[in-house]
Design a protein around this motif. Structure first.
Motif, PDB file in Angstrom:
ATOM      1  N   PRO A  85      23.772 -22.312 -25.133  1.00  0.00           N
ATOM      2  CA  PRO A  85      23.586 -20.851 -25.111  1.00  0.00           C
ATOM      3  C   PRO A  85      22.358 -20.395 -24.341  1.00  0.00           C
ATOM      4  O   PRO A  85      21.863 -19.284 -24.574  1.00  0.00           O
ATOM      5  CB  PRO A  85      23.450 -20.513 -26.605  1.00  0.00           C
ATOM      6  N   VAL A  86      21.871 -21.211 -23.417  1.00  0.00           N
ATOM      7  CA  VAL A  86      20.726 -20.805 -22.614  1.00  0.00           C
ATOM      8  C   VAL A  86      21.060 -19.596 -21.742  1.00  0.00           C
ATOM      9  O   VAL A  86      20.183 -18.831 -21.336  1.00  0.00           O
ATOM     10  CB  VAL A  86      20.241 -21.987 -21.739  1.00  0.00           C
ATOM     11  N   PHE A  87      22.351 -19.403 -21.460  1.00  0.00           N
ATOM     12  CA  PHE A  87      22.749 -18.289 -20.599  1.00  0.00           C
ATOM     13  C   PHE A  87      22.756 -16.941 -21.338  1.00  0.00           C
ATOM     14  O   PHE A  87      22.993 -15.900 -20.712  1.00  0.00           O
ATOM     15  CB  PHE A  87      24.147 -18.550 -20.022  1.00  0.00           C
ATOM     16  N   ALA A  88      22.515 -16.931 -22.646  1.00  0.00           N
ATOM     17  CA  ALA A  88      22.549 -15.676 -23.402  1.00  0.00           C
ATOM     18  C   ALA A  88      21.472 -14.710 -22.931  1.00  0.00           C
ATOM     19  O   ALA A  88      21.720 -13.498 -22.769  1.00  0.00           O
ATOM     20  CB  ALA A  88      22.403 -15.962 -24.900  1.00  0.00           C
ATOM     21  N   SER A  89      20.262 -15.203 -22.704  1.00  0.00           N
ATOM     22  CA  SER A  89      19.184 -14.333 -22.224  1.00  0.00           C
ATOM     23  C   SER A  89      19.521 -13.759 -20.852  1.00  0.00           C
ATOM     24  O   SER A  89      19.214 -12.593 -20.554  1.00  0.00           O
ATOM     25  CB  SER A  89      17.864 -15.108 -22.148  1.00  0.00           C
TER      26      SER A  89
END
Length: 414
Positions: free
Chosen positions: A93-97
């Protein structure tokens, strides 16, 4: 009038804008916990170390400034995400930001800047997957296929499209709220104008009668006390009627939306106007042509007020002691005519009122016309034509007699 309790301080963030740190804190927990769990199932990727955790926390930390600097935050989170992926850390979920920062920038109106940032991210992803992967961890990593690159590009486009749709929907909601607020302000202004017009018509007519009868009573008090008594009785009746009508008009301010306790006046009360005019020393005759037809409430009230204002002007501004009121029922409209033989009184107070302006507003609100001015053979004429059917408007209904705008200059008969 209802009293609305103001929101409590502890509920301010629920009813208004959420604190900026709340989503950032939630994303920080999601990225750290989610990436830690995802790393256990990706042994081929680099295990998370202090630098990896720092990159996972850097994105949410940058989101704290997304409202003041949306474009810079979008570029910063993109750089942090690219660095995390390029160093070989586990996918998760690093792409959430990244998604949140792009959404915020697009909604803030920086669509072109986000498109530039997205193009740079896509180009860097191609560069890393097709060339730089040889020198970047993890060791032994293979080249990214064009299918994988296409999927990543499609994902980026989907994020941008969703952000754009969200921005358009939000702007539409804001515009609709603004239009509703403007319509409400316009309705309140029109209601104030209607009440002011009603008060003017009621008070101008009644006070004119009272003024004339008070002068008669003062002149005859010593010589003819019986006639003075009659004048005082007329004053009492006129003041009582004026108080009743003023109370009826002002009741709409105390209880908005409720039906009035008594019906609005109409042409059926024309004999009362004639009696009041006779008590003020003005002999009024009424003639009717054509078959009577029931008028809508707005047109009936407007016709009554126009006759009332015309008689008031004759009492105040004319030397005539007689007036002729004519009602003519034509196909589609009713014609109201009030004539006097003049001449105009000179040297008296005009009052600086808006009587003729109010007549024109009433007629225009109903789609009718009104003509006022001296007659060729002397005297003064008021001629109004009011349609039987009421036109519909967007701001208000003519039945409420609330359309129109008060003219800047007052106008009275010469």
């Amino acid at each position: 009038m209802t009293y609305e309790e103001p929101p409590r301080p502890e509920r301010r963030w629920i009813q208004g804008v959420r604190p900026v740190w709340l989503p950032a804190l939630a994303l920080a927990f999601l990225q750290v916990a989610g990436s830690s769990v995802a790393g256990r199932h990706q042994p081929e990727r680099v295990a998370l170390d202090p630098l990896g955790y720092a990159l996972l926390l850097a994105g949410p930390a940058l989101l704290l400034a997304r409202r003041r600097h949306p474009v810079a935050v979008a570029a910063g989170t993109s750089a942090v995400t690219l660095a995390y992926v390029a160093l070989g850390y586990p996918y998760g979920p690093v792409f959430a930001s990244l998604v949140v920062s792009w959404f915020s920038a697009v909604v803030a109106g920086h669509r072109r800047a986000v498109l530039v940032v997205a193009s740079v991210v896509a180009a860097c992803h191609v560069l890393v997957g097709q060339w730089l992967y040889r020198w970047l961890p993890p060791s032994g990593d293979s080249r990214t296929t064009w299918g994988q690159l296409s999927a990543a590009a499609a994902w980026l486009l989907a994020v941008l499209a969703a952000a754009e749709l969200f921005r358009v929907r939000r702007e539409r909601i804001v515009r609709e709220r603004r239009e509703r607020a403007e319509a409400e302000r316009r309705r309140v202004g029109e209601e104030r104008l209607r009440i002011a017009r009603e008060l003017h018509d009621v008070l101008a007519h009644s006070i004119s009668v009272i003024n004339v009868q008070a002068g008669v009573a003062l002149a005859l008090m010593d010589e003819r006390p019986e006639q003075a008594r009659t004048a005082l009785v007329t004053i009492k009746a006129a003041s009582k009627e004026a108080l009743g009508e003023v109370r009826q008009v002002l009741s709409t301010l105390r209880a908005p939306g409720e039906a009035p306790r008594s019906p609005a006046p109409g042409l059926d009360r024309l004999p009362e106007l004639v009696e009041q005019a006779t008590a003020a020393g003005l002999a009024a005759e009424v003639s009717v042509e054509g078959d009577r037809v029931p008028l809508p409430p707005g047109a009936d009230l407007a016709a009554f007020r126009i006759v009332q204002e015309a008689l008031t002007n004759i009492v105040r501004h004319s030397g005539a002691r007689s007036a002729r009121i004519g009602l003519r029922y034509l196909p589609g409209c009713v014609e109201v005519r009030v004539d006097d033989d003049g001449p105009a009184v000179t040297g008296g107070e005009s009052g600086g009122g808006n009587g003729l302006v109010g007549m024109r507003e009433r007629a225009a609100a109903l789609g009718g016309t009104i003509e006022t001015g001296p007659r060729p053979d002397g005297g003064f004429r008021v001629l109004a034509r009011l349609p039987h059917s009421v036109p519909s408007t967007g701001a208000g209904t003519p039945a409420d007699d609330s359309a129109g705008t008060l003219a800047p200059a007052a106008e009275e008969r010469p």
